[in-house]
Design a protein around this motif. Sequence first.
Motif, mmCIF file in Angstrom:
data_model
loop_
_atom_site.group_PDB
_atom_site.id
_atom_site.type_symbol
_atom_site.label_atom_id
_atom_site.label_comp_id
_atom_site.label_asym_id
_atom_site.label_seq_id
_atom_site.Cartn_x
_atom_site.Cartn_y
_atom_site.Cartn_z
ATOM 1 N N ALA A 10 0.079 6.445 20.842
ATOM 2 C CA ALA A 10 0.254 5.300 19.955
ATOM 3 C C ALA A 10 -0.937 5.158 19.014
ATOM 4 C CB ALA A 10 0.447 4.025 20.781
ATOM 5 N N ARG A 11 -2.137 5.410 19.548
ATOM 6 C CA ARG A 11 -3.349 5.313 18.735
ATOM 7 C C ARG A 11 -3.350 6.389 17.654
ATOM 8 N NH1 ARG A 11 -8.578 7.516 19.361
ATOM 9 N NH2 ARG A 11 -10.214 6.227 18.428
ATOM 10 N N GLN A 12 -2.974 7.614 18.023
ATOM 11 C CA GLN A 12 -2.902 8.694 17.037
ATOM 12 C C GLN A 12 -1.867 8.395 15.954
ATOM 13 O OE1 GLN A 12 -2.126 12.150 19.379
ATOM 14 N NE2 GLN A 12 -4.230 12.351 20.124
ATOM 15 N N ALA A 13 -0.732 7.839 16.384
ATOM 16 C CA ALA A 13 0.315 7.489 15.417
ATOM 17 C C ALA A 13 -0.176 6.405 14.469
ATOM 18 C CB ALA A 13 1.567 7.028 16.151
ATOM 19 N N HIS A 14 -0.938 5.440 15.015
ATOM 20 C CA HIS A 14 -1.467 4.367 14.181
ATOM 21 C C HIS A 14 -2.482 4.902 13.173
ATOM 22 C CE1 HIS A 14 -2.601 0.273 13.138
ATOM 23 N NE2 HIS A 14 -3.881 0.588 13.355
ATOM 24 N N ILE A 15 -3.365 5.802 13.630
ATOM 25 C CA ILE A 15 -4.373 6.391 12.729
ATOM 26 C C ILE A 15 -3.680 7.215 11.648
ATOM 27 C CG2 ILE A 15 -6.257 8.059 12.597
ATOM 28 C CD1 ILE A 15 -7.081 7.129 15.415
ATOM 29 N N THR A 16 -2.687 8.005 12.051
ATOM 30 C CA THR A 16 -1.953 8.826 11.093
ATOM 31 C C THR A 16 -1.279 7.956 10.038
ATOM 32 O OG1 THR A 16 -1.549 10.513 12.781
ATOM 33 C CG2 THR A 16 -0.120 10.534 10.825
ATOM 34 N N GLN A 17 -0.712 6.826 10.505
ATOM 35 C CA GLN A 17 -0.053 5.926 9.569
ATOM 36 C C GLN A 17 -1.053 5.333 8.572
ATOM 37 O OE1 GLN A 17 2.073 2.765 11.453
ATOM 38 N NE2 GLN A 17 2.744 1.822 9.515
ATOM 39 N N GLU A 18 -2.245 4.952 9.074
ATOM 40 C CA GLU A 18 -3.264 4.387 8.185
ATOM 41 C C GLU A 18 -3.741 5.412 7.161
ATOM 42 O OE1 GLU A 18 -6.369 2.815 10.594
ATOM 43 O OE2 GLU A 18 -5.375 0.858 10.839
ATOM 44 N N LEU A 19 -3.943 6.679 7.637
ATOM 45 C CA LEU A 19 -4.370 7.730 6.714
ATOM 46 C C LEU A 19 -3.302 7.979 5.650
ATOM 47 C CD1 LEU A 19 -6.000 10.292 9.175
ATOM 48 C CD2 LEU A 19 -7.167 8.858 7.496
ATOM 49 N N THR A 20 -2.067 7.977 6.080
ATOM 50 C CA THR A 20 -0.967 8.190 5.132
ATOM 51 C C THR A 20 -0.934 7.087 4.090
ATOM 52 O OG1 THR A 20 0.325 9.286 6.857
ATOM 53 C CG2 THR A 20 1.524 8.477 4.935
ATOM 54 N N GLU A 21 -1.153 5.846 4.520
ATOM 55 C CA GLU A 21 -1.144 4.723 3.583
ATOM 56 C C GLU A 21 -2.327 4.807 2.613
ATOM 57 O OE1 GLU A 21 -1.178 1.352 6.105
ATOM 58 O OE2 GLU A 21 0.967 1.476 6.599
ATOM 59 N N ILE A 22 -3.520 5.240 3.140
ATOM 60 C CA ILE A 22 -4.691 5.364 2.280
ATOM 61 C C ILE A 22 -4.474 6.463 1.231
ATOM 62 C CG2 ILE A 22 -7.127 6.053 2.226
ATOM 63 C CD1 ILE A 22 -7.392 4.696 4.982
ATOM 64 N N ILE A 23 -3.962 7.614 1.694
ATOM 65 C CA ILE A 23 -3.712 8.752 0.771
ATOM 66 C C ILE A 23 -2.649 8.354 -0.252
ATOM 67 C CG2 ILE A 23 -2.791 11.086 0.629
ATOM 68 C CD1 ILE A 23 -4.055 11.588 3.392
ATOM 69 N N GLY A 24 -1.595 7.682 0.217
ATOM 70 C CA GLY A 24 -0.558 7.251 -0.705
ATOM 71 C C GLY A 24 -1.065 6.288 -1.744
ATOM 72 N N GLY A 25 -1.966 5.370 -1.322
ATOM 73 C CA GLY A 25 -2.541 4.418 -2.258
ATOM 74 C C GLY A 25 -3.431 5.101 -3.267
ATOM 75 N N ALA A 26 -4.230 6.105 -2.782
ATOM 76 C CA ALA A 26 -5.124 6.827 -3.697
ATOM 77 C C ALA A 26 -4.340 7.610 -4.749
ATOM 78 C CB ALA A 26 -6.027 7.758 -2.896
ATOM 79 N N GLU A 27 -3.254 8.237 -4.290
ATOM 80 C CA GLU A 27 -2.428 8.998 -5.221
ATOM 81 C C GLU A 27 -1.762 8.090 -6.245
ATOM 82 O OE1 GLU A 27 0.284 11.104 -2.785
ATOM 83 O OE2 GLU A 27 -1.149 12.736 -2.306
ATOM 84 N N ALA A 28 -1.431 6.879 -5.852
ATOM 85 C CA ALA A 28 -0.789 5.939 -6.792
ATOM 86 C C ALA A 28 -1.760 5.480 -7.859
ATOM 87 C CB ALA A 28 -0.243 4.745 -6.006
ATOM 88 N N LEU A 29 -3.060 5.419 -7.524
ATOM 89 C CA LEU A 29 -4.071 4.983 -8.489
ATOM 90 C C LEU A 29 -4.509 6.103 -9.413
ATOM 91 C CD1 LEU A 29 -6.307 2.771 -6.170
ATOM 92 C CD2 LEU A 29 -4.657 1.995 -7.892
ATOM 93 N N SER A 30 -4.289 7.356 -9.009
ATOM 94 C CA SER A 30 -4.757 8.480 -9.833
ATOM 95 C C SER A 30 -3.821 8.768 -10.993
ATOM 96 C CB SER A 30 -4.902 9.724 -8.959
ATOM 97 O OG SER A 30 -3.649 10.097 -8.406
#
Length: 293
Positions: free
Chosen positions: A273-293
Amino acid sequence: MASMRDIKRRKTSIQSTQQITKAMKLVSTVKLQRAKTAAERSKTYFNEMYATVSSILKRSSNISHPYLNSTGSDKKAVIVVTSNRGLAGGYNSNVIKLVTNDDRFAPDNTYIHAIGKKGRDALFRKGYKIAADYTEVINAPLYKDAVEISNKLLSEYKNGEIGEIYLAYTVFKNTVSQVPRMIKLLPVDLDTAKDVKDIEDGNDSSSRAIMNFEPEEDEALELIIPKYVTSLIHGAMIEAVASENGARMQAMDNATSNAEDMIQSLELGYNRARQAHITQELTEIIGGAEALS
């Protein structure tokens, strides 16, 4: 999938339970050592008393005595030896089943002499009459307690209030093996009584000598039978205490092992569950960064 908070809360709860089962196992282990020593000391006397009296009566012929003849009553008294506490696996239920699963012991013709709360309460709920309650005796069995129980039962037997007396208890074989047992105390069945000494000596039953009594057989049996019944009751209580602590130690050991397995499983689920949560947060961060670029 359960949240990390739920998993962590459940893991904490199981760890607390595991600490309790560990403590109960240690307590039962200490008690077992004392009870085991007492049971081993009394076992030889217990077995020899049963074998000797059965042998004496089987070698005797045409004995007429109130303790040996049927009183004519269809009422049965059963001494049921269980514990005052639970958490001992199937220890108590196995003894109770000796009574409830036997067609001889119907609730309307059976009087229960309870030694231990668990047997008393369970049989009362099933409709059996509790004729006597000796729940506190099992905490520290003494010979005088067995004398009191024996005297009451023998008095009722001689007065014709009951026609048969049985004893249900648990035999202590070793730390991991306890066997429920039902034996008939009175009247002694001369046709089926095992002549243990003849079997051990390899003697043929046809060569048995006639048993002579000194003083007269009535007087001798008046002394022998009460001591015989008392000794069996006392021996049963001693063995029951050892069996109870052995059963509880095993039950708590199994519970501790099961708790350990559950904790490991929850740890694995928590990590996933912790790994899934971290993966989800990383995905959201990467997705947000790509949206700003």
